[in-house]
Design a protein around this motif. Structure first.
Motif, short mmCIF file in Angstrom:
data_model
loop_
_atom_site.label_atom_id
_atom_site.label_comp_id
_atom_site.label_asym_id
_atom_site.label_seq_id
_atom_site.Cartn_x
_atom_site.Cartn_y
_atom_site.Cartn_z
N ILE A 254 0.83 -1.20 0.00
CA ILE A 254 0.00 0.00 0.00
C ILE A 254 0.87 1.26 0.00
O ILE A 254 0.60 2.21 -0.73
CB ILE A 254 -0.99 -0.02 1.17
N VAL A 255 1.92 1.27 0.79
CA VAL A 255 2.83 2.43 0.83
C VAL A 255 3.47 2.63 -0.54
O VAL A 255 3.54 3.76 -1.06
CB VAL A 255 3.90 2.27 1.93
N GLU A 256 3.92 1.55 -1.18
CA GLU A 256 4.54 1.66 -2.50
C GLU A 256 3.53 2.14 -3.55
O GLU A 256 3.86 2.96 -4.41
CB GLU A 256 5.15 0.32 -2.91
N ALA A 257 2.29 1.65 -3.48
CA ALA A 257 1.26 2.07 -4.44
C ALA A 257 0.94 3.56 -4.26
O ALA A 257 0.81 4.29 -5.25
CB ALA A 257 0.00 1.23 -4.25
N ARG B 105 4.05 10.25 -6.93
CA ARG B 105 5.06 10.62 -7.91
C ARG B 105 4.41 10.99 -9.24
O ARG B 105 4.77 11.98 -9.88
CB ARG B 105 6.05 9.47 -8.12
N ALA B 106 3.42 10.20 -9.67
CA ALA B 106 2.72 10.49 -10.92
C ALA B 106 1.98 11.83 -10.83
O ALA B 106 1.96 12.59 -11.81
CB ALA B 106 1.73 9.36 -11.24
#
Length: 94
Positions: free
Chosen positions: A80-83, A89-90
């Motif tokens: 979840i943190v990475e998503a 970032r996007a």
């Protein structure tokens, strides 16, 4: 004079038909970051946290879930943190 409801309660306590509540009120409840959010892919019920993992609450409560979902906490939270980081970032680069 003692109020009737208090006297009745005292009689029930003395006769052993009621237990005295000696539990301290819970002032602080531990909430895990994903409480109420993960859902079982099979039955759609929420997944509860306990013992280091999230699992289908319907199945753990005795329900008939055919493929109960279960995952340990660290990999789910890392995913979840990475998503979210990828989405941020996007958004920043857009």
């Amino acid at each position: 004079m003692i109020p009737a409801d208090l006297a009745a309660r005292a009689r029930r306590l003395v006769s052993g038909h009621q237990m005295l509540n000696t539990a301290k009120p819970q002032t602080e409840r531990r909430v895990h970051p994903l409480t109420g959010l993960p859902r079982c892919a099979d039955c759609g019920h929420s997944m509860s946290y306990g013992g280091g993992s999230y699992e289908c609450q319907y199945y753990s409560g005795g329900g008939a879930c055919n493929k109960p979902a279960s995952t340990s906490r660290p990999p789910l939270e890392r995913y979840i943190v990475e998503a979210w980081a990828a989405r941020l970032r996007a958004w920043v680069l857009a």
